[in-house]
Design an enzyme around this catalytic site. Structure first.
Site, short mmCIF file in Angstrom:
data_model
loop_
_atom_site.label_atom_id
_atom_site.label_comp_id
_atom_site.label_asym_id
_atom_site.label_seq_id
_atom_site.Cartn_x
_atom_site.Cartn_y
_atom_site.Cartn_z
N LYS A 116 0.85 -1.20 0.00
CA LYS A 116 0.00 0.00 0.00
C LYS A 116 0.89 1.24 0.00
CE LYS A 116 -4.37 1.01 2.35
NZ LYS A 116 -5.08 0.85 3.62
O1 G3P Z 1 -9.09 1.72 4.17
C1 G3P Z 1 -8.96 3.02 4.61
C2 G3P Z 1 -9.57 3.16 5.92
O2 G3P Z 1 -8.85 2.48 6.89
C3 G3P Z 1 -9.88 4.53 6.36
O3 G3P Z 1 -11.05 4.40 7.04
O4 G3P Z 1 -12.78 4.97 8.65
O5 G3P Z 1 -10.39 5.66 9.04
O6 G3P Z 1 -11.75 6.75 7.28
P1 G3P Z 1 -11.52 5.53 8.06
#
Ligand code: G3P
Length: 219
Positions: free
Chosen positions: A88
């Protein structure tokens, strides 16, 4: 549509795997820290543990370097860990160069922190295997995250880019359904967003009646 779970929690990954619909896992440094996984060796071991739970599925492991040379070194080390690892890489200038390097050298990548159609176009040009638009975080700032999925789908279809659209920062079940309608190739979210798909009150009411009627006829 592929279902990935967005966590570094081994119990939740195992639970999603047991449901039989899991295609992969995404992690990031914040999710690793949330599980208390710190120190390089522990982090690398944790990626291998995740790969062993997910039957053949892709597991995104994020580089923490921000320069091309360091990203290449770190990404190659991550890719060596297991054949399910996808490196990633953040959508920054050196990240784009690293995506191209990895693509040319047979290492699969997930371009993360994507918030615009332009960034997604660049990731595809650089040969990313997956692109991760963060729809929840766009919604958080009163921008339409789902609109970005539609834009990227249109652009990728126009040119037959092989990069898969991985709808990330999914927060709930309706995000999953809307992304499926828009043609996202993959969604990654919490276990609750996946489990929400199976719930309907009429299913529960219907099953209760079927079982009660069976009991009446067979008692
Ligand atoms: O895959 C990306 C993710 O981990 C971000 O999610 O909920 O932290 O915006 P969030």
């Amino acid at each position: 549509m592929k279902f990935f779970i967005d966590t570094a929690n081994l119990d939740q990954i195992a639970e999603a795997q047991a449901l039989g619909v899991l295609d992969g896992v995404t992690t990031n440094p914040s999710l690793m820290a949330k599980e208390g996984i710190t120190g390089k060796n522990n982090i690398l071991k944790h990626y291998v543990d995740i790969c062993q739970i997910v039957d053949g599925g892709d597991v995104s492991a994020e580089v923490i370097s921000t320069t091309f040379d360091e990203m290449v070194k770190e990404g190659e080390e991550l890719a060596e860990l297991h054949d399910q690892i996808v490196v990633k890489v953040p959508m920054i200038r050196d990240g784009v160069k690293a995506l191209k390097y990895f693509s040319d050298n047979g290492i699969r990548t997930n371009c993360t922190l994507v918030f615009s159609a332009g960034q997604a176009l660049l990731a595809a040009k650089a040969g990313a295997s997956y692109v991760s638009p963060f729809i929840g975080r766009l919604d958080d700032i009163s921008t339409d995250g789902l609109h970005l999925i539609a834009e990227i789908r249109e652009i990728y279809d126009n040119y037959d880019f092989g990069t898969e659209i991985l709808a990330a920062s999914i927060r709930h079940t309706m995000h999953v359904i809307e992304c499926a309608k828009l043609g996202a190739d993959v969604m990654t979210g919490p276990l609750s967003a996946i489990e929400g798909l199976l719930k309907h009150p009429l299913t529960d009411i219907g099953l209760e009646k079927f079982l009660a009627d069976y009991k009446k006829g067979n008692s």
